[in-house]
Scaffold this motif. Sequence first.
Motif, PDB file in Angstrom:
ATOM      1  N   ARG A 250       0.843   8.419  -4.184  1.00 37.11           N
ATOM      2  CA  ARG A 250       1.989   7.501  -2.718  1.00 37.11           C
ATOM      3  C   ARG A 250       2.883   7.171  -3.724  1.00 37.11           C
ATOM      4  NH1 ARG A 250      -0.886   4.687   1.808  1.00 37.11           N
ATOM      5  NH2 ARG A 250      -2.151   5.529   2.772  1.00 37.11           N
TER       6      ARG A 250
ATOM      7  N   PRO B  31       0.788  -1.234  -0.031  1.00 33.20           N
ATOM      8  CA  PRO B  31      -0.206  -0.461  -0.145  1.00 33.20           C
ATOM      9  C   PRO B  31       0.851   0.887   0.000  1.00 33.20           C
ATOM     10  CG  PRO B  31       0.408  -0.556   2.359  1.00 33.20           C
ATOM     11  CD  PRO B  31       0.812  -1.942   0.793  1.00 33.20           C
TER      12      PRO B  31
ATOM     13  N   GLU C  82      12.980   7.212  10.660  1.00 31.61           N
ATOM     14  CA  GLU C  82      13.761   6.272  10.792  1.00 31.61           C
ATOM     15  C   GLU C  82      14.269   6.342  12.904  1.00 31.61           C
ATOM     16  OE1 GLU C  82      14.061   7.680   8.077  1.00 31.61           O
ATOM     17  OE2 GLU C  82      14.834   6.836   6.536  1.00 31.61           O
TER      18      GLU C  82
ATOM     19  N   PHE D 152       5.601  -0.007  15.926  1.00 26.66           N
ATOM     20  CA  PHE D 152       4.869   0.705  14.812  1.00 26.66           C
ATOM     21  C   PHE D 152       3.916  -0.929  14.437  1.00 26.66           C
ATOM     22  CE2 PHE D 152       4.677   0.534   9.786  1.00 26.66           C
ATOM     23  CZ  PHE D 152       4.165   1.607   9.875  1.00 26.66           C
ATOM     24  N   PHE D 153       4.267  -2.059  13.876  1.00 27.31           N
ATOM     25  CA  PHE D 153       3.066  -2.947  13.499  1.00 27.31           C
ATOM     26  C   PHE D 153       2.401  -3.400  14.873  1.00 27.31           C
ATOM     27  CE2 PHE D 153       7.039  -3.599  11.158  1.00 27.31           C
ATOM     28  CZ  PHE D 153       6.375  -3.324   9.482  1.00 27.31           C
TER      29      PHE D 153
ATOM     30  N   PHE E 103      13.753  -5.928   7.649  1.00 25.27           N
ATOM     31  CA  PHE E 103      14.671  -5.400   8.617  1.00 25.27           C
ATOM     32  C   PHE E 103      14.896  -7.234   9.612  1.00 25.27           C
ATOM     33  CE2 PHE E 103      14.155  -0.663   8.854  1.00 25.27           C
ATOM     34  CZ  PHE E 103      14.144  -0.234   7.560  1.00 25.27           C
TER      35      PHE E 103
HETATM   36  C1  LIG Z   1      16.619  -3.010   3.935  1.00 21.31           C
HETATM   37  C2  LIG Z   1      16.711  -2.378   2.529  1.00 21.31           C
HETATM   38  C3  LIG Z   1      17.784  -0.988   2.680  1.00 21.31           C
HETATM   39  C4  LIG Z   1      16.638   0.592   3.110  1.00 21.31           C
HETATM   40  C5  LIG Z   1      17.786   1.659   3.618  1.00 21.31           C
HETATM   41  C6  LIG Z   1      17.456   2.340   2.998  1.00 21.31           C
HETATM   42  C7  LIG Z   1      16.300   2.526   4.792  1.00 21.31           C
HETATM   43  C8  LIG Z   1      15.676   2.789   5.190  1.00 21.31           C
HETATM   44  C9  LIG Z   1      15.316   3.336   6.273  1.00 21.31           C
HETATM   45  C10 LIG Z   1      13.660   3.120   6.446  1.00 21.31           C
HETATM   46  O1  LIG Z   1      13.017   4.225   4.844  1.00 21.31           O
HETATM   47  S1  LIG Z   1      13.023   3.336   7.081  1.00 21.31           S
HETATM   48  C11 LIG Z   1      11.161   2.843   6.699  1.00 21.31           C
HETATM   49  C12 LIG Z   1      10.755   4.980   7.289  1.00 21.31           C
HETATM   50  N1  LIG Z   1       9.545   4.646   6.572  1.00 21.31           N
HETATM   51  C13 LIG Z   1       8.196   4.508   7.930  1.00 21.31           C
HETATM   52  O2  LIG Z   1       9.291   5.009   9.198  1.00 21.31           O
HETATM   53  C14 LIG Z   1       7.213   4.826   7.644  1.00 21.31           C
HETATM   54  C15 LIG Z   1       6.087   4.067   7.821  1.00 21.31           C
HETATM   55  N2  LIG Z   1       5.458   3.923   7.347  1.00 21.31           N
HETATM   56  C16 LIG Z   1       3.742   5.804   7.402  1.00 21.31           C
HETATM   57  O3  LIG Z   1       3.805   5.962   8.719  1.00 21.31           O
HETATM   58  C17 LIG Z   1       2.405   4.892   7.552  1.00 21.31           C
HETATM   59  O4  LIG Z   1       1.978   4.123   7.929  1.00 21.31           O
HETATM   60  C18 LIG Z   1       2.239   6.360   6.576  1.00 21.31           C
HETATM   61  C19 LIG Z   1       2.940   5.785   4.982  1.00 21.31           C
HETATM   62  C20 LIG Z   1       2.317   7.368   6.472  1.00 21.31           C
HETATM   63  C21 LIG Z   1       0.835   5.354   6.065  1.00 21.31           C
HETATM   64  O5  LIG Z   1       0.057   5.691   7.151  1.00 21.31           O
HETATM   65  P1  LIG Z   1      -1.648   5.464   6.156  1.00 21.31           P
HETATM   66  O6  LIG Z   1      -2.685   5.345   7.833  1.00 21.31           O
HETATM   67  O7  LIG Z   1      -1.748   5.782   5.375  1.00 21.31           O
HETATM   68  O8  LIG Z   1      -1.462   3.717   6.531  1.00 21.31           O
HETATM   69  P2  LIG Z   1      -0.786   2.251   7.864  1.00 21.31           P
HETATM   70  O9  LIG Z   1      -1.912   1.884   7.947  1.00 21.31           O
HETATM   71  O10 LIG Z   1      -0.382   2.952   8.371  1.00 21.31           O
HETATM   72  O11 LIG Z   1      -0.006   1.780   7.180  1.00 21.31           O
HETATM   73  C22 LIG Z   1      -1.135   0.826   5.674  1.00 21.31           C
HETATM   74  C23 LIG Z   1      -0.201  -0.588   5.569  1.00 21.31           C
HETATM   75  O12 LIG Z   1       1.411  -0.111   5.191  1.00 21.31           O
HETATM   76  C24 LIG Z   1       2.104  -0.331   6.034  1.00 21.31           C
HETATM   77  N3  LIG Z   1       3.185   0.002   5.746  1.00 21.31           N
HETATM   78  C25 LIG Z   1       3.594   1.044   6.118  1.00 21.31           C
HETATM   79  N4  LIG Z   1       4.878   1.657   6.070  1.00 21.31           N
HETATM   80  C26 LIG Z   1       5.467   0.486   5.484  1.00 21.31           C
HETATM   81  C27 LIG Z   1       6.705   0.645   5.516  1.00 21.31           C
HETATM   82  N5  LIG Z   1       7.333   1.072   6.044  1.00 21.31           N
HETATM   83  N6  LIG Z   1       6.978  -1.101   5.577  1.00 21.31           N
HETATM   84  C28 LIG Z   1       6.223  -1.930   5.512  1.00 21.31           C
HETATM   85  N7  LIG Z   1       4.809  -1.550   5.412  1.00 21.31           N
HETATM   86  C29 LIG Z   1       4.598  -0.528   6.064  1.00 21.31           C
HETATM   87  C30 LIG Z   1       1.674  -0.972   7.564  1.00 21.31           C
HETATM   88  O13 LIG Z   1       2.553  -1.834   8.109  1.00 21.31           O
HETATM   89  C31 LIG Z   1       0.110  -1.380   7.360  1.00 21.31           C
HETATM   90  O14 LIG Z   1      -0.217  -2.614   7.058  1.00 21.31           O
HETATM   91  P3  LIG Z   1      -1.110  -3.310   7.049  1.00 21.31           P
HETATM   92  O15 LIG Z   1      -1.096  -4.688   7.223  1.00 21.31           O
HETATM   93  O16 LIG Z   1      -2.481  -2.647   6.515  1.00 21.31           O
HETATM   94  O17 LIG Z   1      -1.686  -3.004   8.747  1.00 21.31           O
END
Ligand SMILES: CCCCCC/C=C/CC(=O)SCCNC(=O)CCNC(=O)[C@H](O)C(C)(C)COP(=O)(O)OP(=O)(O)OC[C@H]1O[C@@H](n2cnc3c(N)ncnc32)[C@H](O)[C@@H]1OP(=O)(O)O
Length: 719
Positions: free
Chosen positions: A56, A20, A123, A271-272, A66
């Motif tokens: 998005r 998503p 992060e 978070f989860f 992770f």
């Molecule tokens: C390992 C590879 C190397 C990478 C090196 C680079 C490293 C980078 C570090 C990062 O990027 S860490 C991640 C940073 N991002 C975040 O912290 C964002 C987290 N997400 C949010 O804050 C919110 O989900 C949102 C994006 C603002 C959307 O909010 P909304 O209220 O619209 O939906 P949600 O209910 O929160 O999420 C829907 C659904 O999506 C899953 N999810 C959201 N973000 C991620 C993600 N980054 N990774 C995996 N899954 C994600 C969330 O768990 C929901 O899942 P569900 O099953 O429907 O409950």
Amino acid sequence: MARYELVKRSVALITLTNPPVNALSSPVRHAIANSMERALSDPKVRAVVICGENGRFCGGADIREFAGPLRGPPLIPVLEAIEAGDKPVVAAIEGMALGGGFELALFCHYRIAQSKARLGLPEVTLGILPAAGGTQRLPRLIGIPAALEMITTGRHISAQEALKLGIVDQVTDQNACETALEFALKAVGKPLSPRRVSTLTTPCPPDLDALLEAATMQVKKKTPGVMAPLACIQAVRAAATMPYSKGMKRESELMATLFNSGQARALQYCFFAQRTAGKWTLPSGAQWNNSKPREIRSAAVIGLGTMGRGIVVSLARVGISVIAVESEKKLLENGRQMVIGMLERDAKRRGVSASLNLLKFTLSLQDLKDVDLVIEAVFEDMALKKRVFQELSKVCRPGTLLCTNTSGLDVDALAGVTDRPHLVAGMHFFSPAHVMKLLEVVCGPRSSSETIATAMSLGKKMGKVSVAVGNCPGFVGNRMLKPYLDQATFLLEEGATPEQIDKALEDFGFAMGVFRMSDLAGLDVGWRVRKESGLTGPDVDPKNPPRKRQGRRYCPIPDMVCEQGRFGQKTGRGWYKYDKPGDTNAKPDPLIQNLLETYRSRYGIQPRNISDQEIIERCLFVLANEGFRILEDGMAARPEDIDVIYLFGYAFPRHRGGPMFYASMVGLERVLERLEHYHQAHPDVPHLEPSALLKKLVACGSPPVQQWREHIKTMRSHL
Ligand SMILES: CCCCCC/C=C/CC(=O)SCCNC(=O)CCNC(=O)[C@H](O)C(C)(C)COP(=O)(O)OP(=O)(O)OC[C@H]1O[C@@H](n2cnc3c(N)ncnc32)[C@H](O)[C@@H]1OP(=O)(O)O
């Protein structure tokens, strides 16, 4: 995982397609790398636009990855190919660009944001740092102070703020992708070197050391014991003091110290867990994704005490019209003034106008006949609440939902006095209700799925983290609190001081230890409850031996403190002393020390030295033990729900994950062994006896917390 198209004959459009949130999973990284290679090698392509499907841009790395070994191409080389290429690359940011998604945009030569987009490096909230160049590139682009603030707080900023800071080149109200395509064509032929952030010099403030020192002090104060914000500051220092390549190396070293840490695991679990908690179920098979909530346009709140006022504000500020009811004119007027003041202050803070026109104040329940939902928030007295529910049953139209804000009384007993038990549920807010994020939605045995769906959805609308719980005394949060508080007072009897216990809990990560927190909340409420339940006061059976009630250990010290008129901060004296009533600066009080010494000598208790380890183990393992019993009883559906309740309702330190996650991190075998040890030493404390579920999990090899549910399935469930 990414779509590649040639548009306008000369622009490669790369669309991330990983719903998503278009997270940068291994296949997405692969697809970006392949698409960039194709675009850079195709002579027809003169510019590139990167966007995300479904409005998005990108939610960052796939956090689920992770937990296992890293697979697929590492992100940084994929992104470096974007910056190093000789064709302009424009990021078209719609929705959100977060974490690795924001870093992807920072490697592009230009950034266009849709006006509703949010950007940020969250992060730090996951216990790590932006390790795809974020800590080195953002300071180069916007300077140290602004970058430091964004990186250490993880705050999401608006597109407008991003434009002001110089992060994006243009903000559009139109489709960002369309705008970026036009923009990309105009960028063709312009020099790319000045657009490569890695080549910029970080603007270095003259007072760098003082700035970083102040930031360090600030994060240590705000999040004591948490590692990630401190690592972020060190990484930003590298951006100011090292060349880009060395800074990137430093960023990666710092990330290595965090990536596998217990804190990172706990924060990612949180978070989860928060997202899992919204997925409620009922024994009937009804659940979050097959039950439709009703729309609530109007509500009533009965009782304008502290809780009632907070609930009125929570409803009105999301556009629900509210009728507020009190029993006396003076209380009504007082409540009205306080609610209006709270709403006005809240609106000023958010830069909107206060929704006072949504409010109506009345002394008559007759005015509630047409509302969609009522929340009763009168005094915690079952007889009074039953009278209110009987009256509501007569007055409100047949479809009105009747909810109670009781903090632990039997919701089904209230349902039983109405003509619509299926439309009754608990909505247990936490004080102050307009500030605290937690809402326990109490599912009675007769609550319908529509009622629960509506209460959960209303909670979400009010910005609460709503958790469905079963109907048992104290529900989940307060039921667990009792054994925790008991342990703290037993430790006082045995030789500890309030200061020592509070310090051990604060060193663990709580913002306030149990005694400072009790002083803030007020000691009289618990005293009244204990008197009403015959634990203290004139109704105590004289046959009870001292320090025992119903054969169990009982500590009367909290009653003795209250008997002296010490009700906490509001009276200027409680477990601590304060300079004056209402002060918050808690000071150790020699009178409490005297009281403890006299008490111990009266009962012949030889005080002993108590270690911080014993304090933590007894207070927190007993808390988790009651959590296991709650799971056994089916009053919470899963450990994540309990943890979310403690994180949002009781300020359990987030970097510890919650009481159940903490127990799993310590090791269930160890928790079991320590509980057995303490129960042997205190056989008159049944809460210390390890629960059957804990023993079962240990016998099954202590599975990770996410798998406990499979072992609970066979037991009874109220959810
Ligand atoms: C390992 C590879 C190397 C990478 C090196 C680079 C490293 C980078 C570090 C990062 O990027 S860490 C991640 C940073 N991002 C975040 O912290 C964002 C987290 N997400 C949010 O804050 C919110 O989900 C949102 C994006 C603002 C959307 O909010 P909304 O209220 O619209 O939906 P949600 O209910 O929160 O999420 C829907 C659904 O999506 C899953 N999810 C959201 N973000 C991620 C993600 N980054 N990774 C995996 N899954 C994600 C969330 O768990 C929901 O899942 P569900 O099953 O429907 O409950």
